[in-house]
Scaffold this motif. Structure first.
Motif, PDB file in Angstrom:
ATOM      1  N   ALA A  75       0.837  -1.207   0.000  1.00 34.57           N
ATOM      2  CA  ALA A  75       0.000   0.000   0.000  1.00 34.57           C
ATOM      3  C   ALA A  75       0.866   1.250   0.000  1.00 34.57           C
ATOM      4  O   ALA A  75       0.601   2.210  -0.719  1.00 34.57           O
ATOM      5  N   ARG A  76       1.929   1.216   0.803  1.00 36.42           N
ATOM      6  CA  ARG A  76       2.858   2.336   0.862  1.00 36.42           C
ATOM      7  C   ARG A  76       3.466   2.592  -0.512  1.00 36.42           C
ATOM      8  O   ARG A  76       3.651   3.732  -0.935  1.00 36.42           O
ATOM      9  N   ASP A  77       3.736   1.523  -1.193  1.00 33.18           N
ATOM     10  CA  ASP A  77       4.314   1.596  -2.530  1.00 33.18           C
ATOM     11  C   ASP A  77       3.321   2.236  -3.517  1.00 33.18           C
ATOM     12  O   ASP A  77       3.689   3.072  -4.335  1.00 33.18           O
ATOM     13  N   ILE A  78       2.061   1.829  -3.406  1.00 40.59           N
ATOM     14  CA  ILE A  78       1.029   2.366  -4.311  1.00 40.59           C
ATOM     15  C   ILE A  78       0.813   3.849  -4.040  1.00 40.59           C
ATOM     16  O   ILE A  78       0.749   4.657  -4.958  1.00 40.59           O
ATOM     17  N   TYR A  79       0.704   4.177  -2.753  1.00 36.19           N
ATOM     18  CA  TYR A  79       0.376   5.563  -2.407  1.00 36.19           C
ATOM     19  C   TYR A  79       1.593   6.474  -2.391  1.00 36.19           C
ATOM     20  O   TYR A  79       1.459   7.689  -2.315  1.00 36.19           O
ATOM     21  N   GLY A  80       2.773   5.883  -2.483  1.00 34.70           N
ATOM     22  CA  GLY A  80       3.981   6.695  -2.562  1.00 34.70           C
ATOM     23  C   GLY A  80       4.291   7.382  -1.252  1.00 34.70           C
ATOM     24  O   GLY A  80       4.295   6.723  -0.213  1.00 34.70           O
ATOM     25  N   ALA A  81       4.488   8.685  -1.326  1.00 32.17           N
ATOM     26  CA  ALA A  81       4.932   9.469  -0.164  1.00 32.17           C
ATOM     27  C   ALA A  81       4.091   9.177   1.080  1.00 32.17           C
ATOM     28  O   ALA A  81       2.890   8.978   0.997  1.00 32.17           O
ATOM     29  N   ASP A  82       4.765   9.169   2.230  1.00 30.22           N
ATOM     30  CA  ASP A  82       4.098   8.894   3.504  1.00 30.22           C
ATOM     31  C   ASP A  82       2.954   9.861   3.767  1.00 30.22           C
ATOM     32  O   ASP A  82       1.967   9.521   4.375  1.00 30.22           O
ATOM     33  N   GLU A  83       3.160  11.070   3.273  1.00 30.16           N
ATOM     34  CA  GLU A  83       2.170  12.129   3.477  1.00 30.16           C
ATOM     35  C   GLU A  83       0.820  11.690   2.890  1.00 30.16           C
ATOM     36  O   GLU A  83      -0.220  11.843   3.517  1.00 30.16           O
ATOM     37  N   THR A  84       0.863  11.132   1.697  1.00 29.44           N
ATOM     38  CA  THR A  84      -0.370  10.686   1.047  1.00 29.44           C
ATOM     39  C   THR A  84      -0.899   9.452   1.747  1.00 29.44           C
ATOM     40  O   THR A  84      -2.094   9.249   1.843  1.00 29.44           O
ATOM     41  N   PHE A  85       0.056   8.666   2.248  1.00 27.58           N
ATOM     42  CA  PHE A  85      -0.388   7.451   2.913  1.00 27.58           C
ATOM     43  C   PHE A  85      -1.194   7.776   4.161  1.00 27.58           C
ATOM     44  O   PHE A  85      -2.130   7.068   4.504  1.00 27.58           O
ATOM     45  N   SER A  86      -0.833   8.896   4.798  1.00 27.56           N
ATOM     46  CA  SER A  86      -1.573   9.266   6.004  1.00 27.56           C
ATOM     47  C   SER A  86      -3.019   9.622   5.647  1.00 27.56           C
ATOM     48  O   SER A  86      -3.920   9.504   6.451  1.00 27.56           O
ATOM     49  N   GLU A  87      -3.215  10.055   4.393  1.00 28.88           N
ATOM     50  CA  GLU A  87      -4.574  10.292   3.901  1.00 28.88           C
ATOM     51  C   GLU A  87      -5.345   8.967   3.912  1.00 28.88           C
ATOM     52  O   GLU A  87      -6.482   8.899   4.343  1.00 28.88           O
ATOM     53  N   ALA A  88      -4.653   7.916   3.474  1.00 27.05           N
ATOM     54  CA  ALA A  88      -5.267   6.587   3.471  1.00 27.05           C
ATOM     55  C   ALA A  88      -5.558   6.142   4.900  1.00 27.05           C
ATOM     56  O   ALA A  88      -6.547   5.482   5.159  1.00 27.05           O
ATOM     57  N   ALA A  89      -4.667   6.539   5.818  1.00 31.03           N
ATOM     58  CA  ALA A  89      -4.865   6.163   7.213  1.00 31.03           C
ATOM     59  C   ALA A  89      -6.146   6.791   7.749  1.00 31.03           C
ATOM     60  O   ALA A  89      -6.874   6.180   8.520  1.00 31.03           O
ATOM     61  N   THR A  90      -6.434   8.010   7.282  1.00 31.34           N
ATOM     62  CA  THR A  90      -7.669   8.676   7.693  1.00 31.34           C
ATOM     63  C   THR A  90      -8.868   7.871   7.214  1.00 31.34           C
ATOM     64  O   THR A  90      -9.834   7.674   7.944  1.00 31.34           O
ATOM     65  N   SER A  91      -8.771   7.378   5.982  1.00 31.77           N
ATOM     66  CA  SER A  91      -9.852   6.550   5.451  1.00 31.77           C
ATOM     67  C   SER A  91     -10.012   5.296   6.299  1.00 31.77           C
ATOM     68  O   SER A  91     -11.114   4.822   6.525  1.00 31.77           O
ATOM     69  N   THR A  92      -8.861   4.785   6.761  1.00 31.14           N
ATOM     70  CA  THR A  92      -8.908   3.598   7.606  1.00 31.14           C
ATOM     71  C   THR A  92      -9.713   3.886   8.867  1.00 31.14           C
ATOM     72  O   THR A  92     -10.494   3.063   9.321  1.00 31.14           O
ATOM     73  N   GLU A  93      -9.510   5.101   9.391  1.00 30.20           N
ATOM     74  CA  GLU A  93     -10.270   5.478  10.581  1.00 30.20           C
ATOM     75  C   GLU A  93     -11.768   5.497  10.283  1.00 30.20           C
ATOM     76  O   GLU A  93     -12.569   5.028  11.072  1.00 30.20           O
ATOM     77  N   ILE A  94     -12.099   6.042   9.123  1.00 30.93           N
ATOM     78  CA  ILE A  94     -13.513   6.091   8.724  1.00 30.93           C
ATOM     79  C   ILE A  94     -14.046   4.662   8.630  1.00 30.93           C
ATOM     80  O   ILE A  94     -15.131   4.353   9.109  1.00 30.93           O
ATOM     81  N   GLU A  95     -13.244   3.791   8.053  1.00 30.25           N
ATOM     82  CA  GLU A  95     -13.672   2.405   7.893  1.00 30.25           C
ATOM     83  C   GLU A  95     -13.838   1.722   9.254  1.00 30.25           C
ATOM     84  O   GLU A  95     -14.736   0.913   9.439  1.00 30.25           O
ATOM     85  N   ALA A  96     -12.965   2.078  10.176  1.00 31.57           N
ATOM     86  CA  ALA A  96     -13.056   1.499  11.519  1.00 31.57           C
ATOM     87  C   ALA A  96     -14.379   1.917  12.156  1.00 31.57           C
ATOM     88  O   ALA A  96     -15.085   1.115  12.766  1.00 31.57           O
ATOM     89  N   LEU A  97     -14.702   3.186  11.936  1.00 38.30           N
ATOM     90  CA  LEU A  97     -15.948   3.737  12.432  1.00 38.30           C
ATOM     91  C   LEU A  97     -17.121   2.990  11.795  1.00 38.30           C
ATOM     92  O   LEU A  97     -18.095   2.608  12.466  1.00 38.30           O
ATOM     93  N   ASN A  98     -16.962   2.773  10.506  1.00 36.49           N
ATOM     94  CA  ASN A  98     -17.946   2.041   9.725  1.00 36.49           C
ATOM     95  C   ASN A  98     -18.196   0.652  10.341  1.00 36.49           C
ATOM     96  O   ASN A  98     -19.334   0.231  10.529  1.00 36.49           O
ATOM     97  N   ALA A  99     -17.108  -0.017  10.701  1.00 33.22           N
ATOM     98  CA  ALA A  99     -17.206  -1.352  11.297  1.00 33.22           C
ATOM     99  C   ALA A  99     -17.975  -1.289  12.610  1.00 33.22           C
ATOM    100  O   ALA A  99     -18.779  -2.166  12.923  1.00 33.22           O
ATOM    101  N   GLU A 100     -17.735  -0.198  13.347  1.00 28.52           N
ATOM    102  CA  GLU A 100     -18.451  -0.006  14.609  1.00 28.52           C
ATOM    103  C   GLU A 100     -19.952   0.115  14.363  1.00 28.52           C
ATOM    104  O   GLU A 100     -20.758  -0.475  15.079  1.00 28.52           O
TER     105      GLU A 100
END
Ligand SMILES: Nc1ncnc2c1ncn2[C@@H]1O[C@H](COP(=O)(O)OP(=O)(O)OP(=O)(O)O)[C@@H](O)[C@H]1O
Ligand SMILES: [Mg+2]
Length: 273
Positions: free
Chosen positions: A237-262
Motif C-alpha cells: 500500500a505504501r508503494d502504491i500511495y507513494g509518499a508517507d504524506e499521502t499514505f496518512s490520507e489513506a490512514a484517515t480513510s482507515t479510521e472512517i472504515e473502523a468507524l464504519n465497522a463499529e
C-alpha cells in the motif's frame, strides 16, 4: 474475457495511463486504488470509450473494443454501464424516470420526446428499485432522496441497461460510512447474484480489501500492484500511495472504515436485540 493490453493515454506530455495491462478471465469484483492523479478515472473512461486511448488495446470476448465505431460503440457503452461519484441523476425528475433513462439508447427519439416508456420497462424499473430496497421512492423526485438512495437509483439506471460490466468511478466518495456500505453491498450483490463484472475506483484501501476479489494499484499511470486483498500488505500500500504524506490520507480513510465497522456492529446488536 476482458484483456487490456498496454493501454496508454497521453494528454500532451502528461501520460495519464502508461501501458496498463490487465487480464480478467471471469466476472470478478475489482477495485482500483491509487492516489489522486494516478490515472484511475482515465482507465475507466477508456474502458467505456468515453475517451479514446492513445495506444494499446481493449479486448472483450474477442471483440476489439478500441476499434468500435458508431452503433457498435454505443452498444458497447450500454454493455458497460458507468456509475459516478456525483450520481448524475436528473434532480427534478422522478426516480422511476431516472431509471428508465437507462433504456434511452434503445428508444426512438419520438418516444423519448414524449416520455413514452413501454409498460414492461416500467415494471422492470420498479423491480430493480425493489431489489435495491428503494421501490417506495419511485414516484419521488431524485433530489428528495439521500445520497445513498440516489446512488442506488444510479445503480438501478445502470442495471436497466442489463450491462455485462459495471464501471464505478468513486461510487461512495460522497457518502457517509453507513450509506457507503449500503451502496458497496448493493454492488457486491449485483456481482454475486447476476455474475456481472464490477470494476470500481475506490479511494479507501479498506473498502477495496473488504469488497473486492482483486485489487489493482496504480501509481503515476502505471499498474504497480495486481493481486488479492490478502496480498495487499501495508508495504505494498505504501508503494502504491507513494509518499508517507499521502499514505496518512489513506490512514484517515482507515479510521472512517473502523468507524464504519463499529456502525455495523451496533446495527447487528440492535437487530439481534
Ligand atoms: N481531460 C484531460 N485533459 C488533460 N489532462 C487530463 C485530463 N483528464 C485527466 N488528465 C490528467 O491525467 C492524469 C490522471 O487523471 P485521472 O483523473 O485519471 O486520475 P485519478 O486517478 O482518477 O485521480 P482522482 O483520484 O483525483 O480522481 C492527471 O494528471 C490528470 O491531470
Ligand atoms: Mg478519478
Amino acid at each position: 474475457m476482458l484483456h487490456i493490453n498496454k493501454l496508454t493515454k497521453s494528454f500532451g506530455a502528461n501520460v495519464a495511463v502508461d501501458a496498463a495491462s490487465v487480464a480478467v478471465e471471469q466476472p470478478a469484483m475489482i477495485g482500483i486504488i491509487g492516489r489522486s492523479g494516478a490515472g484511475k478515472s482515465t482507465l475507466l473512461r477508456m474502458l467505456n470509450r468515453l475517451t479514446d486511448a492513445t495506444s494499446g488495446q481493449i479486448m472483450f470476448q474477442d471483440q476489439d473494443v478500441t476499434q468500435l465505431r458508431g452503433s457498435a460503440k454505443r452498444n458497447w457503452q450500454s454493455q458497460c454501464a458507468m456509475i459516478f461519484q456525483q450520481f448524475n441523476l436528473v434532480p427534478r425528475m422522478d426516480v422511476v424516470s431516472n431509471v428508465l433513462h437507462g433504456t434511452l439508447n434503445r428508444r426512438s427519439t419520438l418516444a423519448t420526446m414524449f416520455n413514452l416508456y413501454p409498460t414492461e420497462d416500467i415494471h422492470t424499473a420498479i423491480e430493480i428499485l425493489d431489489r435495491l430496497g428503494i421501490a417506495e421512492h419511485a414516484p419521488k423526485r431524485a433530489e428528495a432522496l439521500s445520497g445513498g438512495q440516489q446512488q442506488r437509483v444510479a445503480i438501478a439506471r445502470a442495471l436497466m441497461q442489463d450491462p455485462k460490466i459495471i464501471l464505478a468511478d468513486e461510487p461512495i466518495a460522497s457518502l457517509d460510512p453507513m450509506n457507503a456500505q449500503v451502496v458497496m453491498d448493493a454492488l457486491r450483490r449485483i456481482h454475486e447474484e447476476d455474475g456481472r463484472m464490477v470494476i470500481a475506483n475506490l479511494h479507501t484501501l479498506d473498502t477495496a480489501r473488504r469488497y473486492c476479489d482483486r485489487v489493482i494499484g496504480m501509481r503515476d499511470g502505471r499498474i504497480v500492484f495486481d493481486g488479492t486483498p490478502a496480498q495487499l500488505t501495508t508495504g505494498v500500500a505504501r508503494d502504491i500511495y507513494g509518499a508517507d504524506e499521502t499514505f496518512s490520507e489513506a490512514a484517515t480513510s482507515t479510521e472512517i472504515e473502523a468507524l464504519n465497522a463499529e456502525v455495523v456492529k451496533l446495527a447487528q446488536v440492535a437487530e439481534s436485540a
